[in-house]
Design an enzyme around this catalytic site. Structure first.
Site, PDB file in Angstrom:
ATOM      1  CG  LEU A   1      -1.988  -1.040   1.352  1.00  0.00           C
ATOM      2  CD1 LEU A   1      -2.726  -0.884   2.672  1.00  0.00           C
ATOM      3  CD2 LEU A   1      -2.967  -0.967   0.201  1.00  0.00           C
ATOM      4  CG  ASP A   2       0.424   4.242  -2.915  1.00  0.00           C
ATOM      5  OD1 ASP A   2       1.211   3.384  -3.334  1.00  0.00           O
ATOM      6  OD2 ASP A   2      -0.427   4.800  -3.618  1.00  0.00           O
ATOM      7  NE  ARG A   3       6.109   8.029   4.820  1.00  0.00           N
ATOM      8  CZ  ARG A   3       7.350   8.334   5.175  1.00  0.00           C
ATOM      9  NH1 ARG A   3       8.337   8.121   4.322  1.00  0.00           N
ATOM     10  NH2 ARG A   3       7.603   8.838   6.356  1.00  0.00           N
TER      11      ARG A   3
END
Length: 479
Positions: A231-233
């Site tokens: 998942l993106d930060r």
């Protein structure tokens, strides 16, 4: 001058009407003004408006196959699912009395069905709706609508803290990470990742989730869990990790190349085909079509500095490397204050796929996405905080807890956080199928202890605090 003449002039003066220089506002067309009296003072104005329409949240059409995560031998068959069971299943985590009260008050509705399925309405017309009772059996393809306030009704008093850990977390950081665990068995661990916590570390990043999980989430195993997908930060939601080498390999195949994960077991293959992720996102604007499928390949380019990588829509010219990217989307409700809530279901797993598809394919960038929606956030105006409705100017009271700082990342902030959350995850029961495969390879005919468990597992994670605040604030305008 006689007394009678003086009296006559006074009557004439009293009969003259004196008008103010400021004329009263003209009444609306077709509406007669009414006189209101408050505190013994009369006012000329329009009649009071009726109750506002409720903002409704659309559930997906009721499926024909058994519900993922339920035992098909008992209550998973579609022909035995009642309306209240379907709503409770979709809003896993909402207290049962809350859902029951919606049915008691007649707030749950369903579209009319005919022989061809849901009624199709022309543009500008409202769908034919009716109230549905809690014990009515759901029909295949029926679409249920509930008040949007049921989805996120509780806001935490504290915002999600980000651990300031290193490669060697202390006891507080270990306890924090273990509170993120949504599910754990011998094969997998499912976490609810908070925003701003990086998933994969590199040289300048030491408190990434993979490094922290190796030290904090090993439990009785010698090694910690391994990442299966990312998942993106800035995003949040369900993150899957494999606890053993075999489960990690199968999950990697499942998220990268599903054909490699196929086997001779029909139950396993069916479970693989039923795997999906669903995201909730707040976007600026609203897609032209309420639901659809985005098939837009993606390419990676380097910016002028030679270091920054950016994902863009591919031109399909054949001169650049591109990856197939497919996303299914659905608008959850009407546009409020210039933004809309949508549901995204990626069919492929590409880097920044959802963010690019929303910004470039739909033309509705996600709130807080400054990388792919910078051109819109350049003119971002935070949602007005207060106390008057934007349409009528009447006093308005927001539904939010007292003493809560609403400026941290919600739509009230000048710099909102990314509003992208992995809400739902459905995948095969890896623990069950691994044990069955081991017994089959050893030619054991004894019954597995996990044979009574469902073939599919389903997980739901509630949104982080900044998205909950945005949800409740924007829902309040119409609910």
């Amino acid at each position: 001058m006689s007394f009678n003449v003086l009296r006559r002039r006074q009557h004439v003066l009293l009969a003259v009407r004196h008008f103010s220089r400021v004329s009263p506002p003209p009444p609306a067309c077709g509406v007669e003004p009414v006189i209101r009296v408050s505190n013994h003072i009369s006012h000329l104005g329009l009649p009071k408006q009726g109750p506002k329409p409720r903002q409704l949240l659309s559930l997906p059409p009721f499926p024909a196959q058994p519900l993922p995560g339920k035992d098909s031998a008992t209550c998973g068959q579609p022909s035995h699912i009642t309306a209240i069971s379907w709503v409770k299943y979709y809003f896993d985590g909402v207290p049962n009395p809350v859902i029951q009260s919606l049915f008691n008050k007649g707030l749950v509705q369903v579209e009319f069905l005919n022989s061809n399925g849901p009624s199709v309405q022309s543009e500008g017309q409202k769908n034919a709706m009716r109230k549905i009772k809690h014990n009515e059996i759901m029909e295949i393809g029926a679409r249920v609508y509930v008040p949007v306030s049921v989805a996120e009704s509780r806001i935490s008093r504290r915002f999600d803290a980000i651990p300031s850990g290193t490669l060697y977390p202390n006891a507080d950081e270990i306890a924090y990470l273990q509170r993120l665990v949504r599910y754990k068995d011998s094969a997998i661990i499912v976490l609810n990742k908070p925003p701003k916590l990086p998933v994969k570390g590199n040289l300048p990043v030491h408190n990434s989730l993979d490094a922290l999980a190796a030290a904090a989430l090993s439990y009785e195993y010698e090694e910690g869990p391994k990442l299966v997908h990312r998942l993106d930060r800035e995003s949040s939601g369900l993150l899957l990790m494999g606890r053993t080498k075999d489960s990690t390999v199968y999950l990697h195949w499942l998220f990268s190349d599903i054909n490699r994960a196929k086997s001779s077991s029909k139950a396993w293959n069916d479970a693989c085909e039923s795997t999906y992720q669903r995201y909730w996102a707040l976007v600026i604007g609203s897609p032209k079509e309420k639901e659809g499928l985005i098939c837009a390949p993606l390419s990676k380019v380097l910016l002028d500095d030679g270091k920054t990588e950016r994902v863009i829509l591919s031109n399909c010219s054949g001169l650049e490397a591109s990856q197939e990217a497919v996303t299914e989307y659905r608008v959850l409700g009407p546009m409020i204050n210039g933004c809309s809530w949508i549901e995204l279901r990626p069919h492929t797993s590409r880097k920044h796929q959802l963010r690019v598809h929303c910004a470039e394919a739909l033309g509705t960038p996600i709130v807080g996405d400054y990388k792919y929606g910078w051109f819109v956030h350049r003119r971002w105006k935070q949602m007005p905080r207060a106390d008057f409705e934007p349409t009528t100017g009447e006093p308005y009271k927001l539904r939010r807890p007292e003493g809560l700082d609403v400026q941290k990342g919600s739509v009230l902030s000048k710099v909102p956080l990314l509003h992208l959350h992995c809400r739902e995850l459905v995948l095969p029961n890896i623990e069950k199928f691994l044990e069955l495969s081991v017994l089959k390879s050893e030619n054991h005919h004894r019954k597995s202890k996990h044979s009574s468990k469902p073939d599919l597992l389903r997980f739901v994670a509630w949104m982080p605090s900044h998205m909950k605040i945005s949800w409740n604030l924007m829902s309040s305008y119409l609910v």
